[in-house]
Design an enzyme around this catalytic site. Sequence first.
Site, PDB file in Angstrom:
ATOM      1  N   HIS A 143       0.828  -1.196   0.000  1.00  0.00           N
ATOM      2  CA  HIS A 143       0.000   0.000   0.000  1.00  0.00           C
ATOM      3  C   HIS A 143       0.869   1.256   0.000  1.00  0.00           C
ATOM      4  CE1 HIS A 143      -3.194  -2.835   1.226  1.00  0.00           C
ATOM      5  NE2 HIS A 143      -4.010  -1.944   0.712  1.00  0.00           N
ATOM      6  N   LYS A 147      -0.531   4.878   4.547  1.00  0.00           N
ATOM      7  CA  LYS A 147      -1.384   3.908   5.259  1.00  0.00           C
ATOM      8  C   LYS A 147      -0.790   3.605   6.625  1.00  0.00           C
ATOM      9  CE  LYS A 147      -3.788  -0.520   4.666  1.00  0.00           C
ATOM     10  NZ  LYS A 147      -5.123   0.072   4.928  1.00  0.00           N
TER      11      LYS A 147
END
Length: 254
Positions: A143, A147
């Site tokens: 990600h 995040k």
Amino acid sequence: MINVLLSGCNGHMGQVITRLSENFCELKIAAGLDLNNSVNNPYPVFTSLNDCDIKVDVIIDFSNPKAFDGLMEYAQEKRIPVVMCTTGLSSDQTGMLKNDIAKRIPVFFSANMSLGVNLLIELVKKAAKLLEGQFDIEIVEKHHNQKIDAPSGTALAIADAINDSLDEKYEYTYDRHSRRKKRGKQEIGMHAVRGGTIVGDHSVIFAGKDEIIEINHTAASKEIFGVGALKAAMFLADKKPGLYSMSDLIAENN
């Protein structure tokens, strides 16, 4: 027309959903909720639920786990269905959502709102059952560098789905650098990569003797999650209290 209260409307996903909602003729964003009210939207935005005086049929929540308690109290008091898209919920919050709140109002809860990811989960469940005891299982998720939670909720959902499909329970291993021993047979390894602007990439690796099977899903944009959330809102608006997931939505449309 289904009227939606969009919690977290001025966040990145909130703005994606706002834009995508214009393509849904049976649904509209009637009101927004966000502590940040500096964004101009085609609907009124409230910084507090106490100030919201607009009647809505369903809530889509793409905000923050810190807002969970207040939002759930409001939804239960008003008997409004909730599409819960916020990630990083604690185990207590998830348990409350599934075991208590869903008994009072309709709740749509999925670790990932993408149809493709949910298909991946179904595929890896079948693969795990077929390959049980012969292949090691590793999950790698990637990600963007903003995040916070790791591993991702989707990675955990994949691991849980695999575990539920197996005869014996496997343990989750998140970190091996301090473990000076061989990999266990009944172990699912989970690895988190954070960097750049990666939207979301999940790979499930089945590693056996002299062969590797890998099942992968890559998200090219966050629009896939927004479309899923809007479809979930349409699905949930007329449902009875209970816990619903992407599997229920898919089944209703088949």
